[in-house]
Scaffold this motif. Sequence first.
Motif, PDB file in Angstrom:
ATOM      1  N   PRO A 232       0.846  -1.194   0.000  1.00 15.86           N
ATOM      2  CA  PRO A 232       0.000   0.000   0.000  1.00 15.86           C
ATOM      3  C   PRO A 232       0.887   1.252   0.000  1.00 15.86           C
ATOM      4  CG  PRO A 232      -0.704  -1.571   1.679  1.00 15.86           C
ATOM      5  CD  PRO A 232       0.615  -2.044   1.181  1.00 15.86           C
ATOM      6  N   TYR A 233       0.547   2.229  -0.856  1.00 13.56           N
ATOM      7  CA  TYR A 233       1.342   3.460  -0.873  1.00 13.56           C
ATOM      8  C   TYR A 233       0.513   4.678  -1.296  1.00 13.56           C
ATOM      9  CZ  TYR A 233       1.770   2.211  -5.872  1.00 13.56           C
ATOM     10  OH  TYR A 233       1.514   1.851  -7.178  1.00 13.56           O
ATOM     11  N   VAL A 234      -0.787   4.546  -1.334  1.00 17.82           N
ATOM     12  CA  VAL A 234      -1.638   5.670  -1.736  1.00 17.82           C
ATOM     13  C   VAL A 234      -2.012   6.483  -0.502  1.00 17.82           C
ATOM     14  CG1 VAL A 234      -3.835   6.352  -2.790  1.00 17.82           C
ATOM     15  CG2 VAL A 234      -2.582   4.359  -3.670  1.00 17.82           C
ATOM     16  N   PRO A 235      -1.721   7.784  -0.468  1.00 17.38           N
ATOM     17  CA  PRO A 235      -2.144   8.615   0.667  1.00 17.38           C
ATOM     18  C   PRO A 235      -3.667   8.664   0.763  1.00 17.38           C
ATOM     19  CG  PRO A 235      -0.483   9.738  -0.671  1.00 17.38           C
ATOM     20  CD  PRO A 235      -0.920   8.533  -1.451  1.00 17.38           C
ATOM     21  N   GLU A 236      -4.165   8.770   1.968  1.00 14.48           N
ATOM     22  CA  GLU A 236      -5.609   8.795   2.189  1.00 14.48           C
ATOM     23  C   GLU A 236      -6.266   9.917   1.403  1.00 14.48           C
ATOM     24  OE1 GLU A 236      -9.188   7.628   3.283  1.00 14.48           O
ATOM     25  OE2 GLU A 236      -7.468   6.615   4.205  1.00 14.48           O
ATOM     26  N   THR A 237      -5.625  11.062   1.318  1.00  8.94           N
ATOM     27  CA  THR A 237      -6.213  12.197   0.600  1.00  8.94           C
ATOM     28  C   THR A 237      -6.361  11.893  -0.888  1.00  8.94           C
ATOM     29  OG1 THR A 237      -3.977  13.127   0.423  1.00  8.94           O
ATOM     30  CG2 THR A 237      -5.378  13.930   2.210  1.00  8.94           C
ATOM     31  N   GLU A 238      -5.436  11.161  -1.459  1.00 10.44           N
ATOM     32  CA  GLU A 238      -5.532  10.807  -2.876  1.00 10.44           C
ATOM     33  C   GLU A 238      -6.545   9.699  -3.101  1.00 10.44           C
ATOM     34  OE1 GLU A 238      -1.826  10.015  -4.752  1.00 10.44           O
ATOM     35  OE2 GLU A 238      -0.868  11.828  -3.948  1.00 10.44           O
ATOM     36  N   TYR A 239      -6.631   8.779  -2.153  1.00  9.58           N
ATOM     37  CA  TYR A 239      -7.578   7.666  -2.284  1.00  9.58           C
ATOM     38  C   TYR A 239      -9.004   8.182  -2.402  1.00  9.58           C
ATOM     39  CZ  TYR A 239     -10.191   3.419  -1.136  1.00  9.58           C
ATOM     40  OH  TYR A 239     -11.075   2.361  -1.169  1.00  9.58           O
ATOM     41  N   ALA A 240      -9.304   9.225  -1.662  1.00 12.23           N
ATOM     42  CA  ALA A 240     -10.660   9.784  -1.681  1.00 12.23           C
ATOM     43  C   ALA A 240     -11.057  10.280  -3.060  1.00 12.23           C
ATOM     44  CB  ALA A 240     -10.768  10.920  -0.667  1.00 12.23           C
TER      45      ALA A 240
END
Length: 295
Positions: free
Chosen positions: A201-209
């Motif tokens: 996993p390497y996606v920041p939470e802000t980008e995932y949204a």
Amino acid sequence: MDSLRTLRDFLRWGASRFVAADLFYGHGTAGAADEAAVLLAHVLHLDLPLAPEFLDAALTADERAAVRAVLRRRVVERLPAPYLTGEAWFAGLRFAVDPRVLIPRSPIAELIESGFSPWLDEAPPGRILDIGTGSGCIAVACALAFPEAVVDAVDISADALDVAAVNVARYGLQARVRPVQSDLYAALAGQRYDLIVSNPPYVPETEYAGLPAEYRHEPGSALVSDDQGLEHPLRILYGALDHLTEDGLLVLEVGATWPALAARLPQVPFIWVELERGGEGVAVIERRVLAEALA
């Protein structure tokens, strides 16, 4: 709808509906027509690419109903095609997939197909670790690329490991690929490997949204990492020192998070691989270099 009779009709209709619905294609196909072709081939038990001589063949009533159903599901549910077909391709190999695992798409496939050249040209690995194995695609592909190697396929998710076991069995690799439930290295005390490969996993939470709806069908825990997407990559990097052999190699994918990782560890001389088939953020580093940089 009654005017749709042939394979060509449904291929065009499906592609048109996909474009109108503004679907996202990031799971193995390049656009609406390719996505429709994948789903039609699956339902009709045909090979890809679709043979031109079949395009004007009329579908039976049952076939038409089945095709309409799968094309509608793609639009209404936004399910990526591999979850509708139950399979995906990686490194030229077919893998079973479902929503318990990410859909295989890592650019690490390109490195596996080349035998991780030039880094492993002189000494093929005897022991390999795949961290965050998911469907087992990287572990299986590595085992086939290096026929003398044994592979530990690690994932924290028992559900993911169930899928990986299916794929390990599909290729008859039960004697060389071992699924292991573990939070990264937690269950691997004392184990050392010549090659560690990870697409964590390497996606920041802000980008995932802000990701397209298709990604929401994949397990979020396999995509999202805290600390600006760096929690898992950093733990893998530091833990690699205790689990690589002296001449061992780490291959770590961090995608678009690579500038953040490079900025966090400016002293580490990562080799960022230039990928011929697209993708970004795949780092290669030898243990000795990593140990000196992190000392």
